[in-house]
Scaffold this active site. Structure first.
Site, PDB file in Angstrom:
ATOM      1  N   LYS A  45       0.855  -1.189   0.000  1.00 55.44           N
ATOM      2  CA  LYS A  45       0.000   0.000   0.000  1.00 55.44           C
ATOM      3  C   LYS A  45       0.885   1.230   0.000  1.00 55.44           C
ATOM      4  O   LYS A  45       2.008   1.193   0.528  1.00 55.44           O
ATOM      5  CB  LYS A  45      -0.879   0.026   1.252  1.00 55.44           C
ATOM      6  CG  LYS A  45      -2.091   0.903   1.116  1.00 55.44           C
ATOM      7  CD  LYS A  45      -3.202   0.200   0.362  1.00 55.44           C
ATOM      8  CE  LYS A  45      -4.436   1.042   0.226  1.00 55.44           C
ATOM      9  NZ  LYS A  45      -5.576   0.248  -0.259  1.00 55.44           N
TER      10      LYS A  45
HETATM   11  P1  NAD Z   1     -12.889   8.401  -2.462  1.00 55.70           P
HETATM   12  O1  NAD Z   1     -11.872   9.408  -2.168  1.00 55.70           O
HETATM   13  O2  NAD Z   1     -13.395   8.221  -3.845  1.00 55.70           O
HETATM   14  O3  NAD Z   1     -14.188   8.639  -1.562  1.00 55.70           O
HETATM   15  C1  NAD Z   1     -14.167   8.829  -0.180  1.00 55.70           C
HETATM   16  C2  NAD Z   1     -15.453   9.559   0.180  1.00 55.70           C
HETATM   17  O4  NAD Z   1     -15.562   9.641   1.593  1.00 55.70           O
HETATM   18  C3  NAD Z   1     -15.479  10.991  -0.372  1.00 55.70           C
HETATM   19  O5  NAD Z   1     -16.749  11.252  -0.934  1.00 55.70           O
HETATM   20  C4  NAD Z   1     -15.219  11.835   0.870  1.00 55.70           C
HETATM   21  O6  NAD Z   1     -15.788  13.126   0.789  1.00 55.70           O
HETATM   22  C5  NAD Z   1     -15.863  10.982   1.949  1.00 55.70           C
HETATM   23  N1  NAD Z   1     -15.321  11.237   3.277  1.00 55.70           N
HETATM   24  C6  NAD Z   1     -14.046  11.509   3.630  1.00 55.70           C
HETATM   25  N2  NAD Z   1     -13.946  11.700   4.941  1.00 55.70           N
HETATM   26  C7  NAD Z   1     -15.191  11.530   5.437  1.00 55.70           C
HETATM   27  C8  NAD Z   1     -15.749  11.598   6.724  1.00 55.70           C
HETATM   28  N3  NAD Z   1     -14.995  11.873   7.787  1.00 55.70           N
HETATM   29  N4  NAD Z   1     -17.073  11.360   6.871  1.00 55.70           N
HETATM   30  C9  NAD Z   1     -17.849  11.079   5.821  1.00 55.70           C
HETATM   31  N5  NAD Z   1     -17.378  11.003   4.557  1.00 55.70           N
HETATM   32  C10 NAD Z   1     -16.067  11.228   4.379  1.00 55.70           C
HETATM   33  O7  NAD Z   1     -12.314   7.038  -1.859  1.00 55.70           O
HETATM   34  P2  NAD Z   1     -12.711   5.551  -2.246  1.00 55.70           P
HETATM   35  O8  NAD Z   1     -11.796   5.103  -3.309  1.00 55.70           O
HETATM   36  O9  NAD Z   1     -14.179   5.448  -2.416  1.00 55.70           O
HETATM   37  O10 NAD Z   1     -12.254   4.788  -0.916  1.00 55.70           O
HETATM   38  C11 NAD Z   1     -13.085   4.743   0.235  1.00 55.70           C
HETATM   39  C12 NAD Z   1     -12.628   3.574   1.106  1.00 55.70           C
HETATM   40  O11 NAD Z   1     -12.675   2.369   0.351  1.00 55.70           O
HETATM   41  C13 NAD Z   1     -11.199   3.686   1.645  1.00 55.70           C
HETATM   42  O12 NAD Z   1     -11.155   3.084   2.925  1.00 55.70           O
HETATM   43  C14 NAD Z   1     -10.411   2.842   0.671  1.00 55.70           C
HETATM   44  O13 NAD Z   1      -9.229   2.305   1.245  1.00 55.70           O
HETATM   45  C15 NAD Z   1     -11.410   1.738   0.393  1.00 55.70           C
HETATM   46  N6  NAD Z   1     -11.166   1.022  -0.865  1.00 55.70           N
HETATM   47  C16 NAD Z   1     -11.177   1.658  -2.067  1.00 55.70           C
HETATM   48  C17 NAD Z   1     -10.966   0.925  -3.231  1.00 55.70           C
HETATM   49  C18 NAD Z   1     -11.046   1.546  -4.597  1.00 55.70           C
HETATM   50  O14 NAD Z   1     -11.021   0.798  -5.573  1.00 55.70           O
HETATM   51  N7  NAD Z   1     -11.152   2.844  -4.734  1.00 55.70           N
HETATM   52  C19 NAD Z   1     -10.706  -0.448  -3.158  1.00 55.70           C
HETATM   53  C20 NAD Z   1     -10.709  -1.068  -1.910  1.00 55.70           C
HETATM   54  C21 NAD Z   1     -10.947  -0.319  -0.773  1.00 55.70           C
END
Ligand code: NAD
Length: 478
Positions: free
Chosen positions: A109
């Site tokens: 990561k």
């Molecule tokens: P992203 O940046 O696209 O979205 C995150 C969202 O959460 C945003 O809309 C942001 O405004 C919101 N956010 C941030 N802080 C917040 C808070 N305190 N309260 C409420 N909302 C809040 O990120 P993502 O890619 O959707 O990732 C989200 C989670 O999923 C992370 O934990 C990431 O590790 C996990 N994840 C993502 C992927 C991927 O393919 N993108 C894969 C596996 C896991």
């Protein structure tokens, strides 16, 4: 056995505590448990980029948790709170996740301490290219050794810059496109990667609801239809999960929690309209067609059937876990429940679908993209028309037979059109993802329901994953 957690562990300690619960129920050779648990290495880099007339120094990390399989795989996160403990926790989760869904990778990561909203596109490109350069020159970006992907704060755009930077540094590397996944389809990516993690959350829930014993454990029944769902974080993962559950499974999105507050409506929220509102206004506040709640996290505690934390880690913790009412929680984000919260909620009888499974759709489709890049051909390109031609033979033969029998015989609805259509890349990606999510759930479910000492899905998931990592180490030696 519960640890009786009284103080909040760090994210990495939380992951280790959950790991320890599982290995206590396993019979690993002496020393192997430690070898699997520890993070192999973490590289910290500080680099400067000249912006707005002065030099800005950034701190980034790339952590490699386990190299029992290579390349290692894991996203790159852009967030101001990124730190070593966090990337190491996330790298460890990647090892277990890849093992659980049988993608042939070790865990890694990366992260950059930055608030991407403070920079314009040009600046972000320069920062990203410089970070990619620092990682690539140490083989921490490399198609055979370490393959990043999007995570919080990054997406297709950043992955395209990273791939291009790697290509500039390795001009004769024919597999250069495979150095990173999550690229746009017109720059070496694959159809269905953007939606993959949210799609995987949907497939995970569909599979959960195919097993009535697990559904009953959560005190629920029936299908996803009509289930009240609250989602935290309407980013890549949360948006796609909420959209597909509402549009395709008939679930009702009753709450959406964002950085600046939450929106609630027991009659159901319009996910696309809210996503658009956030894009235009920077938050959910002011959205006209729902009730706004300023204290967003309190909505995590609202009654619902399914809670989907899809934003960031540690949001359900020792301070609020006992007030969370959802009987079923699916961890779309990584580590949204601390180990202490996990214990409290399990003791209350909640069923928790763990992150390492729930959000594995991203790495699964990243695997397909990596394979596509190495094979230099789009999935379905060779077979699609041939498949259609064979289906056509059957349809024509059936039509001929029906004419011959002289009976009025017609195919129902749009059957003919659907049956004839050969699978393109998107259909194949979704089918491979669905199959993966079903298979991994069944592996966890078998252990959960067949062993008296395994009382939750997370422990079951760890057991499946650790067994696979252990057998890989045992087969090859260390
Ligand atoms: P992203 O940046 O696209 O979205 C995150 C969202 O959460 C945003 O809309 C942001 O405004 C919101 N956010 C941030 N802080 C917040 C808070 N305190 N309260 C409420 N909302 C809040 O990120 P993502 O890619 O959707 O990732 C989200 C989670 O999923 C992370 O934990 C990431 O590790 C996990 N994840 C993502 C992927 C991927 O393919 N993108 C894969 C596996 C896991």
């Amino acid at each position: 056995m519960d640890a009786g957690i009284k103080t909040e562990p760090t994210f990495r300690e939380s992951v280790d505590l959950m790991f320890n619960r599982a290995v206590a129920l396993m019979d690993l050779p002496p020393g192997l448990e430690d070898k699997i648990r520890v993070c192999n290495s973490t590289y910290t880099v500080r680099f400067g980029v000249k912006l707005r007339g002065s030099i800005h120094t950034f701190t980034g990390y790339r952590s490699v948790h386990s190299e029992h399989m290579e390349p290692v795989k894991g996203g790159i996160r852009y967030a101001i709170g990124v730190n070593q403990d966090e990337v190491e926790a996330l790298a460890a989760l990647m090892t277990y996740k890849c093992a659980l869904v049988e993608t042939p990778f070790g865990g890694s990561k990366g992260g950059l301490c930055i608030d991407p909203r403070e920079y314009d596109e040009d600046e972000l490109e320069r920062i990203t290219r410089r970070f990619a350069y620092e990682l690539a020159k140490r083989d921490l970006i490399n198609p055979a050794q370490n393959v990043p992907a999007p995570d919080m704060g990054t997406g297709e755009r950043e992955m395209a810059w990273i791939a291009d930077q790697y290509k500039r540094m390795n001009t004769s590397e024919i597999n250069a496109n495979a150095c990173v996944t999550g690229k746009p389809p017109n720059a070496g990516g694959i159809q269905g990667r953007v939606e993959a993690t949210g799609r995987g959350v949907q497939y995970a829930l569909q599979e959960f609801f195919r097993h009535p014993d697990g559904v009953a454990m959560a005190g629920l029944n029936g299908t996803l239809e009509g289930k009240r769902v609250i989602v935290q974080g309407l980013g890549n993962v949360g948006y796609h999960a909420a959209k597909f559950l509402a549009e395709e499974d008939g679930s009702i999105i009753t709450g959406i929690i964002e950085r600046d507050g939450a929106l609630v409506d027991d009659g159901g929220l319009d996910v696309d309209a809210i996503r658009q509102w956030i894009a235009n206004h920077g938050g959910v506040k002011g959205y006209p067609n729902a009730t706004y709640v300023e204290d967003g996290p309190v909505v995590l505690e609202k009654e619902c059937d399914i809670l989907i934390p899809a934003a960031l880690e540690g949001v359900i913790n020792l301070t609020n876990a006992d007030r969370v009412k959802a009987p079923l929680i699916i961890e779309a984000a990584n580590g949204p429940l601390t180990a202490g919260a996990d214990e409290i909620l399990r003791n209350k009888g909640a069923v928790i679908i763990p992150d390492m499974y729930a959000n594995a759709g991203g790495v699964t489709v990243s695997y397909f993209e990596w394979v596509k890049n190495l094979s230099h051909i789009r999935f379905g390109r060779m077979q699609r028309r041939q498949e259609e031609a064979r289906h056509m033979l059957i349809v024509e033969e059936l039509e001929r037979l029906s004419e011959h029998l002289g009976e009025a015989w017609t195919m129902t609805g749009d059957f003919k059109e659907k049956y004839l259509r050969g699978a393109g890349e998107l259909e194949l990606v979704r089918s491979g993802l669905d199959d993966t999510m079903r298979g991994a759930y069944q592996a966890m479910h078998n252990i959960w329901r067949s062993r008296d000492d395994v009382t939750d899905l997370r422990t079951a998931a760890y057991i499946v994953a650790i067994e696979r990592v252990a057998s890989s180490y045992q087969a090859k030696g260390l």
